[in-house]
Motif scaffolding. Structure first.
Motif, PDB file in Angstrom:
ATOM      1  N   GLY A 151      14.865  42.875  24.990  1.00 33.20           N
ATOM      2  CA  GLY A 151      16.076  43.663  24.722  1.00 33.20           C
ATOM      3  C   GLY A 151      17.307  42.796  24.564  1.00 33.20           C
ATOM      4  O   GLY A 151      17.300  41.598  24.837  1.00 33.20           O
ATOM      5  N   ARG A 152      18.378  43.427  24.136  1.00 33.49           N
ATOM      6  CA  ARG A 152      19.643  42.710  23.974  1.00 33.49           C
ATOM      7  C   ARG A 152      20.223  42.378  25.340  1.00 33.49           C
ATOM      8  O   ARG A 152      19.944  43.037  26.335  1.00 33.49           O
ATOM      9  CB  ARG A 152      20.630  43.570  23.195  1.00 33.49           C
ATOM     10  N   SER A 153      21.056  41.357  25.399  1.00 30.01           N
ATOM     11  CA  SER A 153      21.618  40.937  26.686  1.00 30.01           C
ATOM     12  C   SER A 153      22.438  42.048  27.329  1.00 30.01           C
ATOM     13  O   SER A 153      22.489  42.145  28.553  1.00 30.01           O
ATOM     14  CB  SER A 153      22.467  39.678  26.519  1.00 30.01           C
ATOM     15  N   SER A 154      23.060  42.916  26.534  1.00 29.85           N
ATOM     16  CA  SER A 154      23.850  44.017  27.094  1.00 29.85           C
ATOM     17  C   SER A 154      22.968  45.072  27.746  1.00 29.85           C
ATOM     18  O   SER A 154      23.463  45.959  28.429  1.00 29.85           O
ATOM     19  CB  SER A 154      24.706  44.661  26.006  1.00 29.85           C
ATOM     20  N   GLU A 155      21.654  44.975  27.547  1.00 33.56           N
ATOM     21  CA  GLU A 155      20.729  45.939  28.139  1.00 33.56           C
ATOM     22  C   GLU A 155      19.848  45.297  29.202  1.00 33.56           C
ATOM     23  O   GLU A 155      18.870  45.881  29.641  1.00 33.56           O
ATOM     24  CB  GLU A 155      19.869  46.565  27.039  1.00 33.56           C
ATOM     25  N   GLN A 156      20.207  44.098  29.617  1.00 28.93           N
ATOM     26  CA  GLN A 156      19.457  43.426  30.666  1.00 28.93           C
ATOM     27  C   GLN A 156      20.202  43.554  31.988  1.00 28.93           C
ATOM     28  O   GLN A 156      21.401  43.832  32.013  1.00 28.93           O
ATOM     29  CB  GLN A 156      19.278  41.943  30.323  1.00 28.93           C
ATOM     30  N   ILE A 157      19.488  43.340  33.062  1.00 29.28           N
ATOM     31  CA  ILE A 157      20.093  43.274  34.389  1.00 29.28           C
ATOM     32  C   ILE A 157      19.978  41.819  34.830  1.00 29.28           C
ATOM     33  O   ILE A 157      18.887  41.247  34.818  1.00 29.28           O
ATOM     34  CB  ILE A 157      19.386  44.220  35.374  1.00 29.28           C
ATOM     35  N   ARG A 158      21.106  41.226  35.198  1.00 30.49           N
ATOM     36  CA  ARG A 158      21.118  39.823  35.626  1.00 30.49           C
ATOM     37  C   ARG A 158      21.250  39.762  37.143  1.00 30.49           C
ATOM     38  O   ARG A 158      22.099  40.449  37.714  1.00 30.49           O
ATOM     39  CB  ARG A 158      22.262  39.079  34.970  1.00 30.49           C
ATOM     40  N   ILE A 159      20.433  38.932  37.764  1.00 32.90           N
ATOM     41  CA  ILE A 159      20.466  38.758  39.208  1.00 32.90           C
ATOM     42  C   ILE A 159      20.779  37.297  39.475  1.00 32.90           C
ATOM     43  O   ILE A 159      20.043  36.404  39.041  1.00 32.90           O
ATOM     44  CB  ILE A 159      19.119  39.150  39.860  1.00 32.90           C
ATOM     45  N   VAL A 160      21.889  37.038  40.175  1.00 36.29           N
ATOM     46  CA  VAL A 160      22.324  35.668  40.447  1.00 36.29           C
ATOM     47  C   VAL A 160      22.568  35.497  41.936  1.00 36.29           C
ATOM     48  O   VAL A 160      22.712  36.465  42.673  1.00 36.29           O
ATOM     49  CB  VAL A 160      23.601  35.308  39.649  1.00 36.29           C
ATOM     50  N   GLY A 161      22.605  34.248  42.366  1.00 37.69           N
ATOM     51  CA  GLY A 161      22.877  33.958  43.768  1.00 37.69           C
ATOM     52  C   GLY A 161      21.602  33.772  44.554  1.00 37.69           C
ATOM     53  O   GLY A 161      20.658  33.131  44.092  1.00 37.69           O
ATOM     54  N   GLU A 162      21.548  34.366  45.745  1.00 33.37           N
ATOM     55  CA  GLU A 162      20.476  34.113  46.698  1.00 33.37           C
ATOM     56  C   GLU A 162      19.266  35.038  46.534  1.00 33.37           C
ATOM     57  O   GLU A 162      18.682  35.492  47.519  1.00 33.37           O
ATOM     58  CB  GLU A 162      21.026  34.197  48.129  1.00 33.37           C
ATOM     59  N   ALA A 163      18.885  35.312  45.309  1.00 35.49           N
ATOM     60  CA  ALA A 163      17.610  35.974  45.050  1.00 35.49           C
ATOM     61  C   ALA A 163      16.529  34.898  45.095  1.00 35.49           C
ATOM     62  O   ALA A 163      16.791  33.739  44.785  1.00 35.49           O
ATOM     63  CB  ALA A 163      17.616  36.663  43.691  1.00 35.49           C
ATOM     64  N   THR A 164      15.312  35.287  45.461  1.00 37.74           N
ATOM     65  CA  THR A 164      14.225  34.313  45.489  1.00 37.74           C
ATOM     66  C   THR A 164      14.009  33.706  44.108  1.00 37.74           C
ATOM     67  O   THR A 164      13.816  32.503  43.975  1.00 37.74           O
ATOM     68  CB  THR A 164      12.928  34.970  45.998  1.00 37.74           C
ATOM     69  N   GLU A 165      14.062  34.545  43.055  1.00 37.53           N
ATOM     70  CA  GLU A 165      13.919  34.073  41.680  1.00 37.53           C
ATOM     71  C   GLU A 165      15.019  34.686  40.817  1.00 37.53           C
ATOM     72  O   GLU A 165      14.784  35.677  40.129  1.00 37.53           O
ATOM     73  CB  GLU A 165      12.546  34.458  41.121  1.00 37.53           C
ATOM     74  N   PRO A 166      16.242  34.124  40.835  1.00 43.49           N
ATOM     75  CA  PRO A 166      17.321  34.666  39.998  1.00 43.49           C
ATOM     76  C   PRO A 166      16.889  34.690  38.536  1.00 43.49           C
ATOM     77  O   PRO A 166      16.259  33.748  38.064  1.00 43.49           O
ATOM     78  CB  PRO A 166      18.478  33.690  40.212  1.00 43.49           C
ATOM     79  N   GLN A 167      17.222  35.761  37.836  1.00 45.55           N
ATOM     80  CA  GLN A 167      16.783  35.887  36.446  1.00 45.55           C
ATOM     81  C   GLN A 167      17.466  37.064  35.768  1.00 45.55           C
ATOM     82  O   GLN A 167      18.185  37.823  36.402  1.00 45.55           O
ATOM     83  CB  GLN A 167      15.272  36.070  36.388  1.00 45.55           C
ATOM     84  N   ALA A 168      17.214  37.196  34.477  1.00 51.08           N
ATOM     85  CA  ALA A 168      17.633  38.371  33.716  1.00 51.08           C
ATOM     86  C   ALA A 168      16.389  39.212  33.473  1.00 51.08           C
ATOM     87  O   ALA A 168      15.360  38.695  33.056  1.00 51.08           O
ATOM     88  CB  ALA A 168      18.273  37.961  32.392  1.00 51.08           C
ATOM     89  N   LEU A 169      16.489  40.514  33.755  1.00 54.92           N
ATOM     90  CA  LEU A 169      15.363  41.426  33.593  1.00 54.92           C
ATOM     91  C   LEU A 169      15.660  42.421  32.490  1.00 54.92           C
ATOM     92  O   LEU A 169      16.793  42.915  32.394  1.00 54.92           O
ATOM     93  CB  LEU A 169      15.126  42.222  34.887  1.00 54.92           C
ATOM     94  N   PRO A 170      14.677  42.771  31.680  1.00 54.34           N
ATOM     95  CA  PRO A 170      14.891  43.858  30.729  1.00 54.34           C
ATOM     96  C   PRO A 170      15.047  45.166  31.492  1.00 54.34           C
ATOM     97  O   PRO A 170      14.345  45.404  32.471  1.00 54.34           O
ATOM     98  CB  PRO A 170      13.637  43.852  29.863  1.00 54.34           C
ATOM     99  N   TYR A 171      15.985  45.992  31.073  1.00 54.42           N
ATOM    100  CA  TYR A 171      16.217  47.281  31.739  1.00 54.42           C
ATOM    101  C   TYR A 171      15.109  48.264  31.388  1.00 54.42           C
ATOM    102  O   TYR A 171      14.646  48.327  30.252  1.00 54.42           O
ATOM    103  CB  TYR A 171      17.568  47.869  31.304  1.00 54.42           C
ATOM    104  N   ARG A 172      14.665  49.004  32.392  1.00 48.47           N
ATOM    105  CA  ARG A 172      13.727  50.111  32.195  1.00 48.47           C
ATOM    106  C   ARG A 172      14.400  51.392  32.652  1.00 48.47           C
ATOM    107  O   ARG A 172      15.189  51.388  33.607  1.00 48.47           O
ATOM    108  CB  ARG A 172      12.449  49.905  33.024  1.00 48.47           C
ATOM    109  N   GLU A 173      14.060  52.504  32.021  1.00 46.85           N
ATOM    110  CA  GLU A 173      14.651  53.788  32.368  1.00 46.85           C
ATOM    111  C   GLU A 173      14.458  54.086  33.848  1.00 46.85           C
ATOM    112  O   GLU A 173      13.400  53.860  34.408  1.00 46.85           O
ATOM    113  CB  GLU A 173      14.009  54.895  31.519  1.00 46.85           C
ATOM    114  N   LYS A 174      15.532  54.558  34.482  1.00 50.16           N
ATOM    115  CA  LYS A 174      15.564  54.938  35.900  1.00 50.16           C
ATOM    116  C   LYS A 174      15.242  53.771  36.830  1.00 50.16           C
ATOM    117  O   LYS A 174      14.712  53.940  37.930  1.00 50.16           O
ATOM    118  CB  LYS A 174      14.641  56.121  36.176  1.00 50.16           C
ATOM    119  N   MET A 175      15.593  52.572  36.415  1.00 44.74           N
ATOM    120  CA  MET A 175      15.377  51.378  37.232  1.00 44.74           C
ATOM    121  C   MET A 175      16.304  51.430  38.443  1.00 44.74           C
ATOM    122  O   MET A 175      17.466  51.839  38.341  1.00 44.74           O
ATOM    123  CB  MET A 175      15.679  50.140  36.394  1.00 44.74           C
TER     124      MET A 175
END
Length: 199
Positions: free
Chosen positions: A109-133
Motif C-alpha cells: 500500500g501507499r505510505s499514507s495507508e501504512q502504520i509506522r511503529i518507531v521507538g522501543e518496539a521489538t521490531e520497529p517497522q511500517a505495516l500495511p493497514y488492514r480494515e479494523k486493525m
C-alpha cells in the motif's frame, strides 16, 4: 516532514500536560474505499486469451510497472480495476480488444495507508493497514515492546483532514496486564511512538 513530526512528538512525551487517551473506536466515515496500489505491491496481470503477456510484476519505488509489450506504466495511486483499463488501452496497439484483470498480492500500500511503529518496539517497522486493525494487532506484528519501553506513555500521531492530533495509549496495560480496554482502533497513516523509560 515525518521526521519533524517524530521529533516534535518525542519532545512532547517528556514534558507538558498529558495527552488524551486514544478513542477506543473511531467513528466509521462511510463506505470502505477501494484498495489503492502502492510501491512494493505485486500485481498479477491476466490477459484473457493471451497467456504470453499474462504475468506478475512488482510495483517499483517510482510507482511504475513493466510488463510484456508495455513499459513504465504508472500503477501507484490506481485501483486494480483502473490499472486493468490502462493496460487494456496500452495493449490495444498489439492485441485486438484485450480483456485484462489485475489482482494485487504482497500488499504494502501507499505510505499514507501504512502504520509506522518507531521507538522501543521489538521490531520497529511500517505495516500495511488492514480494515479494523487495532493496537493489539500492531503489537503482535512487531513482537511487543522491549524491556526498556515506557509502554503506557506511548503516543499515536494521527492526521485527519490535514489536522494532526496526538493520543496517549496504554500498551503495557494491554499486553502485560491483559487490559482489553486499552485496545484502540488504528487508522491508516497512524504513527505509533513508543518511548524509552527514564530510569
Amino acid at each position: 516532514m515525518f521526521l519533524v513530526v517524530l521529533l516534535t512528538s518525542l519532545a512532547l512525551l517528556g514534558c507538558g500536560p498529558k495527552l488524551p487517551l486514544a478513542p477506543a473506536v473511531v467513528i466509521d466515515e462511510g463506505e470502505t474505499p477501494f484498495y489503492i496500489i502502492g510501491p512494493g505491491d505485486t500485481v498479477e496481470i491476466f490477459v484473457w486469451g493471451n497467456p504470453e503477456v499474462s504475468t506478475g510484476a512488482p510495483v517499483r519505488p517510482d510507482g511504475r510497472i513493466t510488463v510484456p509489450l508495455v513499459e513504465d506504466l504508472q500503477a501507484t495511486g490506481k485501483t486494480p480495476t483502473e490499472l486493468a483499463r490502462d493496460l487494456e488501452q496500452a495493449l490495444a496497439r498489439y492485441i485486438r480488444t484485450p480483456v485484462v484483470t489485475v489482482m494485487v498480492g504482497g500488499f504494502v500500500g501507499r505510505s499514507s495507508e501504512q502504520i509506522r511503529i518507531v521507538g522501543e518496539a521489538t521490531e520497529p517497522q511500517a505495516l500495511p493497514y488492514r480494515e479494523k486493525m487495532t493496537l493489539l494487532d500492531v503489537m503482535i506484528a512487531v513482537g511487543g515492546i522491549t524491556e526498556f519501553a515506557e509502554g503506557n506513555d506511548s503516543v499515536i500521531v494521527r492526521t485527519i483532514n490535514g489536522a494532526m492530533s496526538q493520543y496517549r495509549v496504554r500498551i503495557e496495560d494491554l499486553i502485560k496486564d491483559g487490559d482489553i480496554t486499552a485496545n484502540v482502533q488504528m487508522l491508516p497513516g497512524d504513527v505509533l511512538i513508543i518511548p524509552e523509560a527514564w530510569f
